[in-house]
Design a protein around this motif. Structure first.
Motif, PDB file in Angstrom:
ATOM      1  N   UNK A  97       0.843  -1.207   0.000  1.00  0.00           N
ATOM      2  CA  UNK A  97       0.000   0.000   0.000  1.00  0.00           C
ATOM      3  C   UNK A  97       0.876   1.254   0.000  1.00  0.00           C
ATOM      4  N   UNK A  98       1.924   1.242   0.798  1.00  0.00           N
ATOM      5  CA  UNK A  98       2.827   2.394   0.875  1.00  0.00           C
ATOM      6  C   UNK A  98       3.499   2.667  -0.471  1.00  0.00           C
ATOM      7  N   UNK A  99       3.878   1.599  -1.149  1.00  0.00           N
ATOM      8  CA  UNK A  99       4.525   1.754  -2.462  1.00  0.00           C
ATOM      9  C   UNK A  99       3.565   2.387  -3.468  1.00  0.00           C
ATOM     10  N   UNK A 100       2.299   1.940  -3.438  1.00  0.00           N
ATOM     11  CA  UNK A 100       1.318   2.522  -4.378  1.00  0.00           C
ATOM     12  C   UNK A 100       1.045   3.989  -4.034  1.00  0.00           C
ATOM     13  N   UNK A 101       0.984   4.303  -2.743  1.00  0.00           N
ATOM     14  CA  UNK A 101       0.780   5.696  -2.342  1.00  0.00           C
ATOM     15  C   UNK A 101       1.955   6.566  -2.790  1.00  0.00           C
ATOM     16  N   UNK A 102       3.140   6.023  -2.694  1.00  0.00           N
ATOM     17  CA  UNK A 102       4.333   6.743  -3.143  1.00  0.00           C
ATOM     18  C   UNK A 102       4.227   7.053  -4.635  1.00  0.00           C
ATOM     19  N   UNK A 151       5.180   6.625   5.807  1.00  0.00           N
ATOM     20  CA  UNK A 151       6.139   6.247   6.851  1.00  0.00           C
ATOM     21  C   UNK A 151       5.472   5.360   7.894  1.00  0.00           C
ATOM     22  N   UNK A 152       4.221   5.679   8.236  1.00  0.00           N
ATOM     23  CA  UNK A 152       3.501   4.873   9.225  1.00  0.00           C
ATOM     24  C   UNK A 152       3.253   3.471   8.700  1.00  0.00           C
ATOM     25  N   UNK A 153       2.882   3.356   7.466  1.00  0.00           N
ATOM     26  CA  UNK A 153       2.622   2.046   6.876  1.00  0.00           C
ATOM     27  C   UNK A 153       3.901   1.211   6.816  1.00  0.00           C
TER      28      UNK A 153
END
Length: 297
Positions: free
Chosen positions: A112-117, A200-202
Motif C-alpha cells: 500500500x505504501x509503495x502505491x501511495x508513493x 512512513x507509518x505504513x
C-alpha cells in the motif's frame, strides 16, 4: 460666327459627356471586378472613416478571439489535470482505509505504501503540467516548476501568480492557479507532508496519523472546489467568445453596407452606362462626319 460658336460648344459638350460616361463606365467596371463600391476615400469620406474604425476593431477582435481560445484551451487542460489529481486522491483515500484495517500484514502495508508513493509522484507530475505556451498550469509568476518535493516529503510551491489573459472589452481571466491554493492547507501542512507521514507509518507498521488523513481529505475537497472555480471561468470565456463572434458579425454587416457593391445593381448600371456611351459615341460620330463639322475643322 454664331453658328461656328454653337457648333463648337456642341462638339465640346458631346466630348465632355462621353468622357464623363467613359469615367462612369470604368468606375462601374472596377466595382464589378472588385466587388467594392467604395474605391477611394474621396468616394465617401464619412464611410471611409467608419471603415477605418471597423478595421481597427476587427484587428482587436481577432487578437481577443485568439486570447479567448488560448484561455479556453488552458482552462480545459487545467480542468483535466485536476480531474486526474482528484482520481488519484480518491484512490489514495481508499488505500488509507485499507491501510488502517487492523487485519493487514506488514507486507500488505508495504505494498500500500509503495502505491501511495507512486500516486504522490503522479500528482506532482500533474501539478507541474504546462499549457500550450509552455507555462505551468499551476505555477507562479515565472516559468519555474509549480511544485517541488522536499527531502521530508514537504512540497515547495512557486511564488506569485501567473498574469491573467485579456479577453476583450477591458476584461481578463485567470486561467491558471498556484498549486499552493489546493495542495496545501491553512496551518502550513500540505499534501506531500501528509502523504509522507502516511507512507512512513505504513512502512513502519505504525498507526496512520489522524492529522495526515484529515489533511488528505481537506486537500481532496480543495481540488474539487478548484475544479468548480475553473469550470465557472471556462463558462465565462465561452460566453465572451460568443459575444466576440456576434460583434464581429455586426461589424461585417456594417462594413458590407458601406464598402461592398450590390453585384446585380452594379451590373445593371454598367450595362445601362455602356448602352448610353455607345449611343452617344454613335451619334457624335455621325454628327462629326457632316460637312459643317468638316468645314469648321
Amino acid at each position: 460666327m454664331s453658328v461656328n460658336l454653337s457648333t463648337n460648344q456642341f462638339y465640346n459638350r458631346s466630348s465632355a459627356s462621353m468622357q464623363k460616361l467613359q469615367a462612369q463606365f470604368d468606375r462601374l467596371n472596377e466595382q464589378v471586378a472588385t466587388g467594392k463600391k467604395l474605391l477611394a476615400p474621396s468616394d465617401d469620406s464619412v464611410g471611409y472613416q467608419r471603415l477605418q474604425v471597423i478595421n481597427r476593431a476587427n484587428v482587436d477582435g481577432t487578437q481577443d478571439a485568439a486570447n479567448v481560445k488560448l484561455a479556453q484551451a488552458t482552462l480545459q487542460q487545467a480542468g483535466t489535470n485536476l480531474s486526474s489529481i482528484t482520481e488519484r486522491l480518491q484512490r489514495a483515500s481508499e488505500l488509507v482505509i485499507q491501510g488502517r484495517n487492523g487485519t493487514n500484514s506488514p507486507a500488505a502495508k508495504q505494498v500500500i505504501a509503495t502505491e501511495l508513493d507512486s500516486i504522490m509522484e503522479s500528482i506532482v507530475a500533474l501539478a507541474n503540467g504546462k499549457d500550450a505556451r509552455g507555462l505551468p498550469l499551476f505555477g507562479g509568476k515565472d516559468d519555474g516548476a509549480a511544485v517541488t518535493p522536499g527531502a521530508a516529503g514537504a512540497l515547495t510551491f512557486a511564488d506569485g501568480k501567473a498574469a491573467p489573459i485579456p479577453i476583450g472589452d477591458g476584461q481578463s481571466v485567470e486561467v491558471t492557479v498556484n498549486a499552493r491554493e489546493f495542495l496545501s492547507v491553512k496551518d502550513g501542512d500540505d499534501l506531500g507532508t501528509a502523504m509522507a507521514a502516511i507512507i512512513a507509518a505504513l512502512r513502519g507498521d505504525q498507526p496512520i496519523p489522524d492529522e495526515a488523513v484529515d489533511t488528505l481529505g481537506t486537500i481532496g475537497d480543495q481540488v474539487t472546489a478548484m475544479q468548480t472555480s475553473l469550470g465557472a471561468r471556462e463558462v465565462r470565456v465561452d460566453l465572451q467568445l460568443a459575444q466576440l463572434k456576434t460583434s464581429a458579425d455586426d461589424r461585417e454587416l456594417v462594413r458590407t453596407d458601406i464598402e461592398d457593391a450590390d453585384p446585380t445593381e452594379t451590373i445593371v448600371q454598367l450595362q445601362k452606362t455602356m448602352t448610353i456611351l455607345q449611343a452617344t459615341q454613335a451619334s457624335f460620330s455621325k454628327l462629326s462626319s457632316l460637312s459643317l463639322f468638316d468645314y469648321l475643322r
